[in-house]
Design an enzyme around this catalytic site. Sequence first.
Site, mmCIF file in Angstrom:
data_model
loop_
_atom_site.group_PDB
_atom_site.id
_atom_site.type_symbol
_atom_site.label_atom_id
_atom_site.label_comp_id
_atom_site.label_asym_id
_atom_site.label_seq_id
_atom_site.Cartn_x
_atom_site.Cartn_y
_atom_site.Cartn_z
ATOM 1 N N TYR A 22 0.840 -1.200 0.000
ATOM 2 C CA TYR A 22 0.000 0.000 0.000
ATOM 3 C C TYR A 22 0.869 1.241 0.000
ATOM 4 C CZ TYR A 22 0.951 1.029 4.947
ATOM 5 O OH TYR A 22 1.562 1.368 6.125
ATOM 6 N N ARG A 69 7.710 4.700 -4.810
ATOM 7 C CA ARG A 69 7.801 3.687 -3.744
ATOM 8 C C ARG A 69 6.768 2.585 -3.963
ATOM 9 N NH1 ARG A 69 7.278 5.722 2.317
ATOM 10 N NH2 ARG A 69 5.130 6.066 1.656
ATOM 11 N N ARG A 122 -6.593 -20.914 -1.829
ATOM 12 C CA ARG A 122 -5.586 -20.681 -0.789
ATOM 13 C C ARG A 122 -4.400 -21.638 -0.930
ATOM 14 N NH1 ARG A 122 -3.648 -22.262 4.024
ATOM 15 N NH2 ARG A 122 -2.909 -20.612 5.405
ATOM 16 N N HIS A 139 0.077 -21.078 -0.399
ATOM 17 C CA HIS A 139 1.080 -20.048 -0.109
ATOM 18 C C HIS A 139 1.822 -19.586 -1.370
ATOM 19 C CE1 HIS A 139 0.243 -21.368 3.920
ATOM 20 N NE2 HIS A 139 1.050 -20.453 4.436
ATOM 21 N N LYS A 144 6.514 -1.578 1.816
ATOM 22 C CA LYS A 144 5.317 -1.027 2.444
ATOM 23 C C LYS A 144 4.182 -2.046 2.301
ATOM 24 C CE LYS A 144 3.221 3.512 3.244
ATOM 25 N NZ LYS A 144 3.373 3.494 4.694
ATOM 26 N N GLU A 151 12.621 2.685 13.807
ATOM 27 C CA GLU A 151 11.606 3.701 13.479
ATOM 28 C C GLU A 151 10.433 3.598 14.438
ATOM 29 O OE1 GLU A 151 10.048 2.937 9.509
ATOM 30 O OE2 GLU A 151 9.984 0.787 9.883
ATOM 31 N N LEU A 160 11.216 1.543 6.899
ATOM 32 C CA LEU A 160 10.557 1.996 5.676
ATOM 33 C C LEU A 160 11.115 3.379 5.369
ATOM 34 C CD1 LEU A 160 8.177 1.420 3.624
ATOM 35 C CD2 LEU A 160 7.036 3.249 4.879
HETATM 36 N N1 PDD Z 1 2.947 5.286 7.462
HETATM 37 N N2 PDD Z 1 7.718 3.992 8.700
HETATM 38 C C1 PDD Z 1 6.570 3.299 8.775
HETATM 39 C C2 PDD Z 1 6.581 1.954 9.386
HETATM 40 C C3 PDD Z 1 5.384 3.855 8.257
HETATM 41 O O1 PDD Z 1 4.245 3.146 8.296
HETATM 42 C C4 PDD Z 1 5.407 5.160 7.686
HETATM 43 C C5 PDD Z 1 4.178 5.804 7.103
HETATM 44 C C6 PDD Z 1 6.631 5.841 7.636
HETATM 45 C C7 PDD Z 1 6.764 7.228 7.033
HETATM 46 O O2 PDD Z 1 6.607 7.205 5.632
HETATM 47 P P1 PDD Z 1 6.044 8.493 4.858
HETATM 48 O O3 PDD Z 1 6.894 9.645 5.243
HETATM 49 O O4 PDD Z 1 6.180 8.143 3.440
HETATM 50 O O5 PDD Z 1 4.599 8.674 5.276
HETATM 51 C C8 PDD Z 1 7.772 5.227 8.152
HETATM 52 C C9 PDD Z 1 1.747 5.668 6.770
HETATM 53 C C10 PDD Z 1 1.423 7.119 6.847
HETATM 54 C C11 PDD Z 1 0.607 4.768 7.203
HETATM 55 O O6 PDD Z 1 0.859 3.588 7.337
HETATM 56 O O7 PDD Z 1 -0.525 5.236 7.348
#
Ligand code: PDD
Length: 290
Positions: A39, A58, A107, A109, A153, A185, A209
């Site tokens: 996503y 991304r 289903r 894997h 992501k 993070e 991320l």
């Molecule tokens: N989340 N690290 C993680 C684990 C994240 O889920 C996010 C963003 C970021 C920051 O990425 P960006 O600057 O591109 O928003 C870092 C989004 C907003 C979410 O999951 O809703």
Amino acid sequence: MIEGIDPDSIVYLNGDFVRLGEAKISVLDRGFIFGDGIYDVVPAYHGKPFRIDGHLGRLERSLAKVGIHNPFSRREWEKLVLDMLARSGRGGDCMVYIQVTRGVAKRDHAFPSHVSPSIFIMVSPFKRVQQEREAGLKAIAIEDERWLRCDIKSVSLLGNVLAKQQAVAAGVDEVIQFRDGFLTEGASCNIWVVRDGTLLAPMRNNLILEGIRYGLMEELAAQAGIAFQARQISCEEVDSADEIMMTSATKEVLPIVVFNGQPVGDGRPGPVFAKLREGYDKAIKAAEQA
Ligand code: PDD
């Protein structure tokens, strides 16, 4: 009826624009069964997407990393996002949530041989942070127990969900995760540390991320004459930081003023935050006027 959700809002699902209340997907979708999907979240100000190229780049990389077929070109993705913003009728500040799963199959894997990805896009309003800029946030340290491909992501966010819930349970706003004693993070944001006037961030690798704000913060630091360094940051360095900040699409950049119950610096948003915040606001204004 789901609280906080408008069932009449228009969403995109597999080629159709439908009411959210009527959007339906198979229980065999691999996003539902395996969390097999990716996503992205694109913020938009006054109806104009912010840093869309970064977000779509991304999205393309996430798809490639997990081997999901990308059905659209960059231009088609961009058109779809703009179309959704126009159809949503929200000229205000909102976020565009884009999800692509591997699709619907029996289903098993292993990747199915014939499958088309499921694509879902929704637009929701978001309130720009204001109060938190002045007051700052509270955070606690936790062990990073997620997988080793945090650079993707992925919609498989159970580790992040469990991390965020630890913040809620502790009565704070955010968690700061550490792996083997080094900063990674937040649960859904990147974390920044200021020491002796230098802005520090963990290196871009598989353990975090890379936020679209990662590159933006580097640019803003350069513009403001703030030194920047990406390197391993230890627990102790975060404990004794002059400033801590978090960034994400919806929270933009916010100061963390209490960490593990102790004030960060003098317990108030610091001067490096103030400069970056100012730069961020200017970047939004410039994008709105472009
Ligand atoms: N989340 N690290 C993680 C684990 C994240 O889920 C996010 C963003 C970021 C920051 O990425 P960006 O600057 O591109 O928003 C870092 C989004 C907003 C979410 O999951 O809703």
